[in-house]
Enzyme design. Sequence first.
Site, PDB file in Angstrom:
ATOM      1  N   LYS A   1      -4.371  13.853 -16.789  1.00 30.79           N
ATOM      2  CA  LYS A   1      -4.426  14.766 -17.920  1.00 30.79           C
ATOM      3  C   LYS A   1      -3.091  14.798 -18.671  1.00 30.79           C
ATOM      4  O   LYS A   1      -2.668  13.769 -19.142  1.00 30.79           O
ATOM      5  CB  LYS A   1      -4.873  16.144 -17.423  1.00 30.79           C
ATOM      6  CG  LYS A   1      -6.099  16.112 -16.467  1.00 30.79           C
ATOM      7  CD  LYS A   1      -7.366  15.650 -17.152  1.00 30.79           C
ATOM      8  CE  LYS A   1      -8.537  15.385 -16.198  1.00 30.79           C
ATOM      9  NZ  LYS A   1      -8.883  16.479 -15.301  1.00 30.79           N
TER      10      LYS A   1
ATOM     11  N   TYR B   1     -11.533  23.962 -10.916  1.00 30.83           N
ATOM     12  CA  TYR B   1     -12.038  22.643 -11.302  1.00 30.83           C
ATOM     13  C   TYR B   1     -13.297  22.330 -10.477  1.00 30.83           C
ATOM     14  O   TYR B   1     -13.254  22.306  -9.251  1.00 30.83           O
ATOM     15  CB  TYR B   1     -10.948  21.594 -11.070  1.00 30.83           C
ATOM     16  CG  TYR B   1     -11.373  20.211 -11.438  1.00 30.83           C
ATOM     17  CD1 TYR B   1     -11.569  19.857 -12.772  1.00 30.83           C
ATOM     18  CD2 TYR B   1     -11.590  19.251 -10.466  1.00 30.83           C
ATOM     19  CE1 TYR B   1     -11.980  18.587 -13.113  1.00 30.83           C
ATOM     20  CE2 TYR B   1     -11.988  17.967 -10.804  1.00 30.83           C
ATOM     21  CZ  TYR B   1     -12.183  17.648 -12.125  1.00 30.83           C
ATOM     22  OH  TYR B   1     -12.591  16.379 -12.448  1.00 30.83           O
TER      23      TYR B   1
ATOM     24  N   ARG C   1       0.842  -1.215   0.000  1.00 27.96           N
ATOM     25  CA  ARG C   1       0.000   0.000   0.000  1.00 27.96           C
ATOM     26  C   ARG C   1       0.870   1.255   0.000  1.00 27.96           C
ATOM     27  O   ARG C   1       0.766   2.068  -0.918  1.00 27.96           O
ATOM     28  CB  ARG C   1      -1.026  -0.027   1.140  1.00 27.96           C
ATOM     29  CG  ARG C   1      -1.865   1.238   1.215  1.00 27.96           C
ATOM     30  CD  ARG C   1      -3.238   1.047   1.878  1.00 27.96           C
ATOM     31  NE  ARG C   1      -3.298   0.022   2.893  1.00 27.96           N
ATOM     32  CZ  ARG C   1      -2.888   0.167   4.152  1.00 27.96           C
ATOM     33  NH1 ARG C   1      -2.396   1.307   4.560  1.00 27.96           N
ATOM     34  NH2 ARG C   1      -2.998  -0.833   5.001  1.00 27.96           N
TER      35      ARG C   1
ATOM     36  N   ASP D   1      -2.903  23.885  -8.099  1.00 26.36           N
ATOM     37  CA  ASP D   1      -3.309  22.889  -9.091  1.00 26.36           C
ATOM     38  C   ASP D   1      -2.725  23.341 -10.419  1.00 26.36           C
ATOM     39  O   ASP D   1      -3.205  24.292 -11.040  1.00 26.36           O
ATOM     40  CB  ASP D   1      -4.843  22.797  -9.150  1.00 26.36           C
ATOM     41  CG  ASP D   1      -5.328  21.735 -10.150  1.00 26.36           C
ATOM     42  OD1 ASP D   1      -4.537  21.332 -11.014  1.00 26.36           O
ATOM     43  OD2 ASP D   1      -6.518  21.343 -10.052  1.00 26.36           O
TER      44      ASP D   1
HETATM   45  C1  LIG Z   1      -9.262  16.458 -13.968  1.00 29.31           C
HETATM   46  C2  LIG Z   1      -8.841  17.517 -13.034  1.00 29.31           C
HETATM   47  C3  LIG Z   1      -8.800  17.287 -11.655  1.00 29.31           C
HETATM   48  C4  LIG Z   1      -9.248  15.978 -11.034  1.00 29.31           C
HETATM   49  O1  LIG Z   1      -8.456  14.896 -11.460  1.00 29.31           O
HETATM   50  P1  LIG Z   1      -9.034  13.398 -11.469  1.00 29.31           P
HETATM   51  O2  LIG Z   1      -7.859  12.559 -11.866  1.00 29.31           O
HETATM   52  O3  LIG Z   1     -10.158  13.374 -12.460  1.00 29.31           O
HETATM   53  O4  LIG Z   1      -9.505  13.098 -10.094  1.00 29.31           O
HETATM   54  C5  LIG Z   1      -8.365  18.310 -10.834  1.00 29.31           C
HETATM   55  N1  LIG Z   1      -7.971  19.504 -11.348  1.00 29.31           N
HETATM   56  C6  LIG Z   1      -7.991  19.756 -12.670  1.00 29.31           C
HETATM   57  C7  LIG Z   1      -7.557  21.087 -13.164  1.00 29.31           C
HETATM   58  C8  LIG Z   1      -8.421  18.772 -13.557  1.00 29.31           C
HETATM   59  O5  LIG Z   1      -8.459  19.037 -14.866  1.00 29.31           O
END
Ligand SMILES: *Cc1c(COP(=O)(O)O)cnc(C)c1O
Length: 407
Positions: free
Chosen positions: A226, A128, A76, A201
């Site tokens: 992404k 987001y 884990r 982020d």
């Molecule tokens: C997609 C996304 C998230 C969340 O990511 P997940 O892998 O879908 O949980 C957070 N912030 C941004 C800017 C995103 O595009």
Amino acid sequence: MSERSKPPVSHRGSAKTSRASTAAKSNAPWSKRSLGAQALGRIDEATRAVVPPIHVSTTFIRDADNQYSSGFVYGRPDNETVREAEAILAMWEEAEAAMLFGSGMAAATSVFMALAPGDHVLAPTVMYWALRNWLMTEARHWGLDVELVDTSDIDAVRAAVRPGRTRLIWLETPSNPLWSISDIAAISAIAHEAGARVGVDSTVATPVFTRPLALGADIVMHAATKALNGHSDVIAGALASARKDAFWERIVAIRKNFGAVLGPFEAFLLIRGMRTLDLRVRTASASAADLAHRFVRHPHVGEVLYPGLASHPGHDIAARQMTGGFGHMLSVRVRGGEASAVATAAGVDLWKRATSLGGVESLIEHRASIEGPGSPCPPDLLRLSVGIEDPDDLFRDLDRALARAHG
Ligand SMILES: *Cc1c(COP(=O)(O)O)cnc(C)c1O
């Protein structure tokens, strides 16, 4: 790392050795682009393979003296393939430590859960949507006092900070889906003076175009789903920290105890995807800039939102803060309102009508209908995630769909 496949006697303490050598390598004269292309140049010592094996074991042999000198106890928290991917991310973000999670949401929420009940948190009004929803609902159950503020407005941030009470300022830049820009350096200075941390982020900026830690942020977050992975086939999240301090150790414990870990196969795919990160995002960003400049003059487009355009309200800060490109994301506001926007999305062929972003294939999405009530997203907005196709084809396809929707 590879030493794991050698006889036990030769790899005592190799976990520590492998991390030390990674740190040494990131100080090598090679650029991040070169190190990224080679996934830090790691090879499998046993076979000399240029692609290290995927480590799948969930458990590890304990030493005769009852110790775990390998640094690996249980799957884990401990997986070598995951650690290899984390070392690559730490290199990209110039971080002291990086950690992967089962999703971007798991990574982001872990930062908030590391705070204490009663802590005041500032987060952007434009961000987001799923994380904003979580902050507005679930985060309250953790005792967090979350306040949304326009983080593209420095004075608004300064006014909202409560010295000694605000513990975290969360930023997303460029932020979904208007690509608003927040000034990481200026806000980090305000936060640190008030005793708060800054988390960014940086999913849309990617480590190629923005270095949040170098600008003063404390923690960087990515939806590795992404652009980091880039192929729309892995759900993963990441955090990278300027320091391995007590706050970071709390996040380490949260991931371990909540079990929000990434599996080794996903980590392997992520490593493979990150080898081409620089190439992919530079190509996609150049195409996004090209499309932004072409659609800004389009008769059926009311507005193009892209930080690379001088008309974008965040352009000056973006030009200072981002280097080498303004990223692969833009939005267009279609003339004729929501119906025209939806009809345009219905009329594309090469663009794929889907949510998400950062993949090699270009995606188009009517965002307001996904985000729902409370969203700052205008109903006539289409979000475009630009991939690596021929930008002339991308223009032609969307141009035709706009013409048909206005036919
Ligand atoms: C997609 C996304 C998230 C969340 O990511 P997940 O892998 O879908 O949980 C957070 N912030 C941004 C800017 C995103 O595009």
